[in-house]
Each structure stands twice: as C-alpha cells, then as structure tokens.
Design an enzyme around this catalytic site. Structure first.
Site, PDB file in Angstrom:
ATOM      1  N   GLY A   1       0.526  -1.122  -0.056  1.00 53.48           N
ATOM      2  CA  GLY A   1       0.221   0.083   0.248  1.00 53.48           C
ATOM      3  C   GLY A   1       0.726   1.344   0.285  1.00 53.48           C
ATOM      4  O   GLY A   1       2.088   0.894   0.259  1.00 53.48           O
ATOM      5  N   ASP A   2       0.183   2.374   0.117  1.00 53.07           N
ATOM      6  CA  ASP A   2       0.794   3.680  -0.302  1.00 53.07           C
ATOM      7  C   ASP A   2       2.176   3.595  -1.116  1.00 53.07           C
ATOM      8  O   ASP A   2       3.338   4.559  -0.989  1.00 53.07           O
ATOM      9  CB  ASP A   2       0.927   4.100   1.722  1.00 53.07           C
ATOM     10  CG  ASP A   2       0.909   3.628   2.578  1.00 53.07           C
ATOM     11  OD1 ASP A   2      -0.245   4.215   2.715  1.00 53.07           O
ATOM     12  OD2 ASP A   2       1.106   3.242   3.141  1.00 53.07           O
ATOM     13  N   GLU A   3       1.469   2.923  -2.322  1.00 50.84           N
ATOM     14  CA  GLU A   3       2.783   2.967  -2.927  1.00 50.84           C
ATOM     15  C   GLU A   3       2.470   4.574  -4.342  1.00 50.84           C
ATOM     16  O   GLU A   3       3.059   4.615  -5.153  1.00 50.84           O
ATOM     17  CB  GLU A   3       2.179   2.264  -4.320  1.00 50.84           C
ATOM     18  CG  GLU A   3       2.426   0.756  -3.725  1.00 50.84           C
ATOM     19  CD  GLU A   3       1.260   0.052  -3.535  1.00 50.84           C
ATOM     20  OE1 GLU A   3       0.040   0.713  -3.035  1.00 50.84           O
ATOM     21  OE2 GLU A   3       1.834  -1.101  -3.045  1.00 50.84           O
ATOM     22  N   GLY A   4       1.371   5.243  -4.124  1.00 50.33           N
ATOM     23  CA  GLY A   4       1.349   6.941  -4.532  1.00 50.33           C
ATOM     24  C   GLY A   4      -0.218   6.190  -5.457  1.00 50.33           C
ATOM     25  O   GLY A   4      -0.514   7.034  -6.799  1.00 50.33           O
ATOM     26  N   LYS A   5      -1.008   5.338  -5.789  1.00 54.52           N
ATOM     27  CA  LYS A   5      -2.290   4.994  -6.270  1.00 54.52           C
ATOM     28  C   LYS A   5      -3.201   6.082  -6.442  1.00 54.52           C
ATOM     29  O   LYS A   5      -3.789   6.155  -7.921  1.00 54.52           O
ATOM     30  CB  LYS A   5      -3.223   4.150  -5.991  1.00 54.52           C
ATOM     31  CG  LYS A   5      -2.208   2.554  -5.628  1.00 54.52           C
ATOM     32  CD  LYS A   5      -3.000   1.784  -5.159  1.00 54.52           C
ATOM     33  CE  LYS A   5      -3.450   1.651  -4.067  1.00 54.52           C
ATOM     34  NZ  LYS A   5      -2.376   1.728  -2.715  1.00 54.52           N
TER      35      LYS A   5
ATOM     36  N   ALA B   1      -8.063   3.277   3.552  1.00 50.63           N
ATOM     37  CA  ALA B   1      -7.189   4.041   3.030  1.00 50.63           C
ATOM     38  C   ALA B   1      -6.947   4.991   3.054  1.00 50.63           C
ATOM     39  O   ALA B   1      -7.487   5.956   3.476  1.00 50.63           O
ATOM     40  CB  ALA B   1      -7.972   3.730   1.348  1.00 50.63           C
ATOM     41  N   GLY B   2      -6.198   5.868   2.369  1.00 44.81           N
ATOM     42  CA  GLY B   2      -5.431   7.491   2.577  1.00 44.81           C
ATOM     43  C   GLY B   2      -4.830   7.928   1.045  1.00 44.81           C
ATOM     44  O   GLY B   2      -3.838   7.109   0.872  1.00 44.81           O
ATOM     45  N   HIS B   3      -5.807   7.969  -0.096  1.00 42.68           N
ATOM     46  CA  HIS B   3      -5.347   8.472  -0.972  1.00 42.68           C
ATOM     47  C   HIS B   3      -5.096   9.905  -1.443  1.00 42.68           C
ATOM     48  O   HIS B   3      -6.129  10.537  -1.459  1.00 42.68           O
ATOM     49  CB  HIS B   3      -6.146   7.372  -2.073  1.00 42.68           C
ATOM     50  CG  HIS B   3      -6.449   5.746  -2.212  1.00 42.68           C
ATOM     51  ND1 HIS B   3      -7.147   5.621  -3.044  1.00 42.68           N
ATOM     52  CD2 HIS B   3      -5.309   5.396  -2.007  1.00 42.68           C
ATOM     53  CE1 HIS B   3      -6.370   4.382  -2.653  1.00 42.68           C
ATOM     54  NE2 HIS B   3      -5.529   3.713  -2.279  1.00 42.68           N
TER      55      HIS B   3
ATOM     56  N   ARG C   1     -22.308 -13.090   8.518  1.00 44.10           N
ATOM     57  CA  ARG C   1     -23.673 -12.638   7.592  1.00 44.10           C
ATOM     58  C   ARG C   1     -25.178 -12.384   8.546  1.00 44.10           C
ATOM     59  O   ARG C   1     -25.746 -12.597   8.990  1.00 44.10           O
ATOM     60  CB  ARG C   1     -24.857 -14.376   6.992  1.00 44.10           C
ATOM     61  CG  ARG C   1     -24.252 -15.072   5.864  1.00 44.10           C
ATOM     62  CD  ARG C   1     -22.833 -15.801   5.163  1.00 44.10           C
ATOM     63  NE  ARG C   1     -22.402 -16.758   6.882  1.00 44.10           N
ATOM     64  CZ  ARG C   1     -22.549 -17.687   6.409  1.00 44.10           C
ATOM     65  NH1 ARG C   1     -22.966 -18.552   5.865  1.00 44.10           N
ATOM     66  NH2 ARG C   1     -21.489 -18.712   7.536  1.00 44.10           N
TER      67      ARG C   1
ATOM     68  N   GLN D   1      -5.244  -0.481  -0.444  1.00 44.24           N
ATOM     69  CA  GLN D   1      -3.921  -1.186  -0.049  1.00 44.24           C
ATOM     70  C   GLN D   1      -2.836  -1.361  -0.991  1.00 44.24           C
ATOM     71  O   GLN D   1      -3.245  -1.247  -2.322  1.00 44.24           O
ATOM     72  CB  GLN D   1      -4.599  -2.071   0.979  1.00 44.24           C
ATOM     73  CG  GLN D   1      -5.233  -1.626   2.732  1.00 44.24           C
ATOM     74  CD  GLN D   1      -5.911  -1.061   1.683  1.00 44.24           C
ATOM     75  OE1 GLN D   1      -7.407  -1.800   1.567  1.00 44.24           O
ATOM     76  NE2 GLN D   1      -5.975  -0.021   2.093  1.00 44.24           N
TER      77      GLN D   1
ATOM     78  N   THR E   1      -4.632  -6.943   5.262  1.00 44.89           N
ATOM     79  CA  THR E   1      -6.112  -6.271   5.532  1.00 44.89           C
ATOM     80  C   THR E   1      -7.278  -7.335   5.463  1.00 44.89           C
ATOM     81  O   THR E   1      -6.375  -8.688   5.124  1.00 44.89           O
ATOM     82  CB  THR E   1      -6.044  -4.856   4.899  1.00 44.89           C
ATOM     83  OG1 THR E   1      -7.618  -4.428   5.085  1.00 44.89           O
ATOM     84  CG2 THR E   1      -6.420  -5.367   3.201  1.00 44.89           C
TER      85      THR E   1
ATOM     86  N   LYS F   1       7.720   8.197  -6.682  1.00 48.51           N
ATOM     87  CA  LYS F   1       8.308   9.198  -5.560  1.00 48.51           C
ATOM     88  C   LYS F   1       9.932   8.627  -5.725  1.00 48.51           C
ATOM     89  O   LYS F   1      10.797   8.086  -5.390  1.00 48.51           O
ATOM     90  CB  LYS F   1       7.373   7.846  -4.220  1.00 48.51           C
ATOM     91  CG  LYS F   1       6.791   8.716  -4.022  1.00 48.51           C
ATOM     92  CD  LYS F   1       6.110   8.446  -2.314  1.00 48.51           C
ATOM     93  CE  LYS F   1       6.382   9.619  -1.548  1.00 48.51           C
ATOM     94  NZ  LYS F   1       5.924   9.888  -0.319  1.00 48.51           N
TER      95      LYS F   1
HETATM   96  P1  IMP Z   1      -6.903  -2.198   8.805  1.00 53.43           P
HETATM   97  O1  IMP Z   1      -6.792  -2.847   6.799  1.00 53.43           O
HETATM   98  O2  IMP Z   1      -7.282  -1.071   9.585  1.00 53.43           O
HETATM   99  O3  IMP Z   1      -7.330  -4.160   8.716  1.00 53.43           O
HETATM  100  O4  IMP Z   1      -5.081  -3.064   9.161  1.00 53.43           O
HETATM  101  C1  IMP Z   1      -4.669  -3.888   8.821  1.00 53.43           C
HETATM  102  C2  IMP Z   1      -3.054  -3.957   8.722  1.00 53.43           C
HETATM  103  O5  IMP Z   1      -2.911  -2.913   6.442  1.00 53.43           O
HETATM  104  C3  IMP Z   1      -2.201  -2.647   9.169  1.00 53.43           C
HETATM  105  O6  IMP Z   1      -0.770  -2.781   9.059  1.00 53.43           O
HETATM  106  C4  IMP Z   1      -2.740  -1.773   8.519  1.00 53.43           C
HETATM  107  O7  IMP Z   1      -1.639  -0.459   8.448  1.00 53.43           O
HETATM  108  C5  IMP Z   1      -2.651  -1.803   7.275  1.00 53.43           C
HETATM  109  N1  IMP Z   1      -3.172  -0.835   5.740  1.00 53.43           N
HETATM  110  C6  IMP Z   1      -3.614  -0.712   5.707  1.00 53.43           C
HETATM  111  N2  IMP Z   1      -4.811   0.123   5.097  1.00 53.43           N
HETATM  112  C7  IMP Z   1      -3.546   0.602   4.557  1.00 53.43           C
HETATM  113  C8  IMP Z   1      -3.603   1.477   3.499  1.00 53.43           C
HETATM  114  O8  IMP Z   1      -4.062   1.742   2.756  1.00 53.43           O
HETATM  115  N3  IMP Z   1      -1.624   1.975   3.403  1.00 53.43           N
HETATM  116  C9  IMP Z   1      -0.700   0.870   4.132  1.00 53.43           C
HETATM  117  N4  IMP Z   1      -1.378   0.125   5.401  1.00 53.43           N
HETATM  118  C10 IMP Z   1      -2.499  -0.447   5.287  1.00 53.43           C
END
Ligand code: IMP
Length: 423
Positions: free
Chosen positions: A11-15, A38-40, A142, A223, A238, A330
């Site tokens: 994740g966090d690849e810059g999508k 997620a945080g885009h 369910r 992710q 995740t 990046k």
């Molecule tokens: P969850 O998705 O909140 O259950 O977290 C499970 C794992 O995925 C943890 O290590 C989080 O830090 C990681 N994770 C979840 N969403 C992201 C994302 O968007 N970027 C990077 N890591 C993520």
C-alpha cells in the site's frame, strides 16, 4: 473496457495520484475493496486532498465515481469527505454512486477492531482501527448490514439488534467495554441514513450497462498486493482482496471485461503496521527516506517503515495480478543517495529463495541478497522527458524493468499532477 490500478507492495504506493492522472482518459472510476483504512493523496494546485472512501477521480468535474459492493463504508468518514469536497467547491451529488450491497461499518466495528488488536498482545497487527476487519468478519458471518439494509428503518433496527446481541456480550463479559444501545445507534445515524439514499444504486447494473455503452472504467484498488488477505503476509494483512482478482467480486463485473492491469510501485518500499519486511532499513538511511518521502500514514499519521525496493515482491505482484505495465512513483525521493540497493533474492540458511514465500518463519528471518547501484545527485523533479533523466536514474529504472520483466511506462517525480514522465 476496464483498466485496473493495483498496488504492488504494502500500500501507499502513490495510487491516488496515479488514479487522478489516469482518470482523465476514462468515464468512471470505481473502488472495489477496502474502506476508510485507505488514504489516497492527490495534490492539485498546491491543495492536498486525502481520500479514504471516495475514488480520487472525483476531482475531475465530468467523471462518475462508484463505491462498489466490495468496499466497507463508514458513513461518518464518507460524509466528512463529502463535506470537505463541498467546501472546496467540488459537488458530489449525481457524480457518486454507492453500491446497495456494500457493507456498512458501525461504531461497534471500530471499537472491536481496536480492542481486539490490543488483546492480541504479541500478535498485534497494528490495524488502522477503522473497523475494517470486523466489518468484513460480520459480512462473512452473515450478520453484516448492507447499505440497502441501513436505509430501511425496520430492517436496520432488526439487523442492528442481531449484530449487537453478540457484540454486547463480548464488550461486557470479555473486553470490559461499555455496551451499545441499538436505539442510540439508530438515532445517531439518522442523518447518514437519510443522506446516503441520494447515492445508492445497484452499481453492478450501472457499471455493466455503462460497459455495454462503450464507457471506460478505471477500477481503483486500495492497499496493495502484500496486504491481500489471501496472498499477503498473513496474518499481517488487511481483510479484503486488493489484488486485481478482487475487481470482479468487488464490482460485479466479469473477468472478461478487464482489458488492462497497471501496477503501481514506489521506487523504494514502505509498510505501516506490523509484519515481515525483509528489505526494511532500520538505520539513519531508513529515517532519511521517511523524512524526504514524508512517509507518515495518510489515515493514521503513523510513521511508515521504510526500506529498499524489493524486486522479488514486485515480480510476484506482477505474476498474480497479471500486470501489463508498471508505474514507478516517488523516484525523486531517492535523489542524493550515494548508493541505492534493490533486493533481488532472499537467503534462509543455505537456501536461496528467488520467489515470495508464504512460510512466515522463513520470510521473517531471511537475509536479503541485494544488487547495489550508484545513485544520482541531480534534481529530477521537473524533468518531463525520459531521455533527460540522469544516467544513473535510467539505470535504476531499467534494472527494475529487468528484474520484474515489466515495462515502466510512467514515472512520478513529485506529488503534483504535472510531475510525471510518460515513456
Ligand atoms: P486494517 O486494514 O485496518 O485492518 O489494517 C491491517 C493492516 O493493513 C495494518 O498493517 C495496516 O497498517 C495496513 N493498512 C491498511 N490500509 C492501509 C493502507 O491504505 N496503506 C497502508 N497500509 C494499510
């Protein structure tokens, strides 16, 4: 046809930036999995937008955005985003469609996610605490609540009572947390239940009709491959399928409709939360990457763990996603490093491992075999033409192509929309 954008690392690849860039050429941008974890990030004219649920394509006035059934939706987070966009002059109504059959994240999912992770002790995952795993768990048990259930008074109340039956028992008897009242949740979510109706449709029908009319869809993954519940570094993953395979179940479209799969890879590697990370750099070089690359989580603000590019991982991501081309992001962050390393294989005891492995004992304890390349000092942030990049930068890019077997078609050299090199 459908183009998929998928993360090839953790994740966090810059999508976010990539999707914003590619959105120009499509009609619809659709999220297929994940949730407000997620945080885009997209930067337009020095303004920073961070998207958790809404596809980053929303910044384009003439595009439609879809939140598919594979996504888990926290209404509070969704409406915070909608409000933020409105304040910045971006209208969302009639531009955003939400799947009737997506599942809803409610307060008990978030509380449970946080207390469960605390109770895991040494097995702590370091989740985002956004109730992602717990919402998907209810879906598979369910006892989940879908958008279509959420907006119906009777069904919502009935399902809420069923879900809270077990949750409240756990809260009271085991976790020693306060129990939650269904009536209070019902009341607290009145606004969201009313407002969300404006966006709700059968998105699988909408998307398939759009495809029949020749519209182009960009499927936005959140992710990355190694956070995938099936193929990632389990259990440090995740709860959804970020890989390209998740597109069909997360949007309700046939695999036959997928035309192109684009992998996004950061020029080095990062990971947030716990779990193995063979190429992690624990000394001041890692800290330097974190500072220059602003490697702090867009959702939780947590410092990201930083390391060298791992070609074994990205190659595996290319295989299981069926990646056609890579976008490298990046790359500017690596400017100024004397030497740059790329992980090319692992060593466990006397065994050389050329592939990603599921054996977590080996993967957590292996050594990395690196290739070392000379770095570059020239500023590459405003270069537009590949041939103008420093010789060593090109060598680095071409080495990644050689190791992954995929062409790098675009290179991002900064956070703004304009900082991209097309090849
Ligand atoms: P969850 O998705 O909140 O259950 O977290 C499970 C794992 O995925 C943890 O290590 C989080 O830090 C990681 N994770 C979840 N969403 C992201 C994302 O968007 N970027 C990077 N890591 C993520």
């Amino acid at each position: 046809m459908v183009t998929v954008v998928v993360g090839t690392q953790w994740g966090d690849e810059g999508k976010g930036k990539v999707i914003d860039y590619l959105a120009e050429k499509v009609d619809i941008i659709a999220r297929y999995q994940g949730g407000a974890n997620a945080g885009h990030t997209v930067v337009v004219k020095d303004k920073k937008y961070i998207f958790h649920l809404i596809p980053s394509g929303i910044l384009h006035p003439d595009k439609i955005c879809v939140i598919g059934n594979g996504v888990v939706i926290d209404p509070i987070s969704l409406f915070e985003e909608i409000e933020f966009l409105k304040k910045n002059g971006i209208e969302v109504e009639k531009k955003l469609f939400i799947a009737e059959n997506a599942h809803i994240t409610l307060p008990y999912h978030k509380i449970l996610d946080q207390v469960e992770d605390k109770f895991r002790g040494k097995g702590k995952l370091g989740t985002t605490g956004r109730g992602i795993g717990t919402t998907y768990t209810d879906k598979y048990s369910r006892i989940g609540i879908r958008v279509i259930d959420f907006i119906d008074d009777d069904v919502f109340m009935e399902k809420l009572k069923i879900a809270l039956e077990v949750k409240n028992y756990l809260f009271k008897e085991y976790y020693k947390e306060e129990i939650l009242s269904p009536e209070k949740i019902f009341k607290d979510y009145e606004f969201y239940r009313r407002e969300i109706k404006k966006f709700v449709v059968n998105t699988s029908i909408y998307l398939n009709e759009a495809l029949d009319k020749g519209k182009k869809i960009l499927a936005e993954g959140a992710q990355g491959t190694f956070l995938d519940i099936d193929f990632g570094t389990y259990p440090f993953v995740t709860a959804s399928n970020p890989i390209a395979g998740g597109v069909c179940t997360g949007l309700g479209i046939s695999p036959k409709k997928i035309e192109k799969i684009i992998g996004v890879a950061k020029a080095y590697t990062t990971r947030v939360g716990m779990g193995p990370f063979p190429t992690e750099i624990k000394d001041e070089i890692g800290e330097k990457l974190r500072q220059i690359g602003s490697e702090f989580g867009a959702t939780t603000g947590r410092p990201r763990r930083c390391g060298w590019f791992d070609a074994v991982l990205v190659k595996y991501a290319c295989i299981i996603n069926g990646i056609d081309e890579l976008i490298l992001t990046k790359l500017d962050v690596l400017t100024g490093f004397e030497k740059i390393k790329i992980g090319v294989a692992y060593k466990y005891g006397n065994e050389i491992l050329n592939n990603y492995i599921f054996d977590s004992k080996k993967f957590s304890n292996c050594e990395v075999i690196y290739e070392e390349l000379d770095g570059w000092k020239e500023n590459i942030e405003n270069i537009k033409d590949y041939k103008d990049l420093p010789k060593n930068t090109k060598k680095y890019i071409e080495k990644i192509e050689e190791l992954t077997g995929k062409k790098i078609t675009k290179i991002s050299t900064g956070s703004s929309r304009e900082q991209i090199i097309e090849r």
